[in-house]
Write an enzyme that holds these catalytic residues in place. Structure first.
Site, PDB file in Angstrom:
ATOM      1  N   HIS A  70       0.737  -1.050  -0.028  1.00 29.11           N
ATOM      2  CA  HIS A  70       0.074   0.118  -0.107  1.00 29.11           C
ATOM      3  C   HIS A  70       0.840   1.285   0.105  1.00 29.11           C
ATOM      4  O   HIS A  70       1.928   1.370   0.502  1.00 29.11           O
ATOM      5  CB  HIS A  70      -0.760  -0.065   1.165  1.00 29.11           C
ATOM      6  CG  HIS A  70      -2.000  -1.173   1.117  1.00 29.11           C
ATOM      7  ND1 HIS A  70      -3.047  -1.048   2.136  1.00 29.11           N
ATOM      8  CD2 HIS A  70      -2.169  -2.194   0.310  1.00 29.11           C
ATOM      9  CE1 HIS A  70      -3.706  -2.281   1.788  1.00 29.11           C
ATOM     10  NE2 HIS A  70      -3.223  -2.707   0.603  1.00 29.11           N
ATOM     11  N   GLU A  72       0.582   3.885   1.832  1.00 28.46           N
ATOM     12  CA  GLU A  72       1.297   4.497   3.375  1.00 28.46           C
ATOM     13  C   GLU A  72       2.258   3.364   3.670  1.00 28.46           C
ATOM     14  O   GLU A  72       3.240   3.781   4.434  1.00 28.46           O
ATOM     15  CB  GLU A  72      -0.141   4.100   4.316  1.00 28.46           C
ATOM     16  CG  GLU A  72      -1.592   5.116   3.976  1.00 28.46           C
ATOM     17  CD  GLU A  72      -2.029   4.297   2.808  1.00 28.46           C
ATOM     18  OE1 GLU A  72      -3.441   4.740   2.904  1.00 28.46           O
ATOM     19  OE2 GLU A  72      -1.863   3.430   2.221  1.00 28.46           O
ATOM     20  N   CYS A  98      -6.163   1.515   5.540  1.00 27.93           N
ATOM     21  CA  CYS A  98      -6.864   0.186   5.814  1.00 27.93           C
ATOM     22  C   CYS A  98      -6.281  -0.006   7.245  1.00 27.93           C
ATOM     23  O   CYS A  98      -5.596   0.531   7.864  1.00 27.93           O
ATOM     24  CB  CYS A  98      -6.438  -0.784   4.747  1.00 27.93           C
ATOM     25  SG  CYS A  98      -4.631  -1.389   5.008  1.00 27.93           S
ATOM     26  N   CYS A 101      -2.465  -0.767   7.374  1.00 24.94           N
ATOM     27  CA  CYS A 101      -1.550   0.243   7.323  1.00 24.94           C
ATOM     28  C   CYS A 101      -1.914   1.439   8.602  1.00 24.94           C
ATOM     29  O   CYS A 101      -1.035   1.987   8.996  1.00 24.94           O
ATOM     30  CB  CYS A 101      -2.076   1.321   6.150  1.00 24.94           C
ATOM     31  SG  CYS A 101      -1.319   0.449   4.533  1.00 24.94           S
TER      32      CYS A 101
END
Length: 152
Positions: A70, A72, A98, A101
């Site tokens: 991801h 992040e 999410c 993260c």
């Protein structure tokens, strides 16, 4: 946030283009976008079987089979890779983080998260950030077109 949108264009993910910027003392100290790990085949080159075979009906399923990192996650890892301290920083991201993260954000000591659009699976993440004392605020600037996989 506009810089995060620009970084998102670097994403090679077939499903969703996401990026994150980490800033501290009014300076960008790390960036990340979603895609397959370093030295592996890119998602848009067939590197992630889940993304390649994803349909509207399978959205939100088998997330544990996705090989993409991801935005992040990549921003946090890039800071670590280059020895940049991010405790006390602010993370700007094109989607609300999410749960995975969110746990990384909390453990990295990031104090604030600013996001553009909601992520469909983020309810637990919101609650966890609140409990951990991480400030979360929405700054909507652009709509995301799921059909195109890009920002409008």
């Amino acid at each position: 946030m506009n810089i995060a949108f620009q970084v998102a264009t670097r994403s090679n993910c077939l499903t969703r283009k996401v990026a994150a910027i980490i800033a501290k003392d009014k300076r960008i100290i790390s960036t990340g976008y979603n895609g397959t790990p370093r030295n592996t085949r890119n998602c848009d080159e067939g590197g992630c079987e889940r993304c390649k075979n994803r349909t509207v009906a399978t959205a939100g399923q088998k997330l544990d089979e996705c090989t993409c990192s991801h935005g992040e996650e990549n921003a946090i890892v890039q800071a670590s890779y280059h020895g940049v301290a991010i405790a006390g920083s602010t993370l700007y991201t094109t989607f609300c983080p999410c749960l995975m993260c969110t746990k990384m954000i909390i453990n990295a000591g990031i104090k604030e998260v600013v996001f553009n659009a909601d992520y469909p699976l983020a309810e637990t993440a919101h609650r966890l950030m609140d409990e951990a004392g991480v400030s979360l605020r929405r700054c909507s600037m652009r709509a995301y077109d799921e059909n195109r996989g890009a920002y409008a």
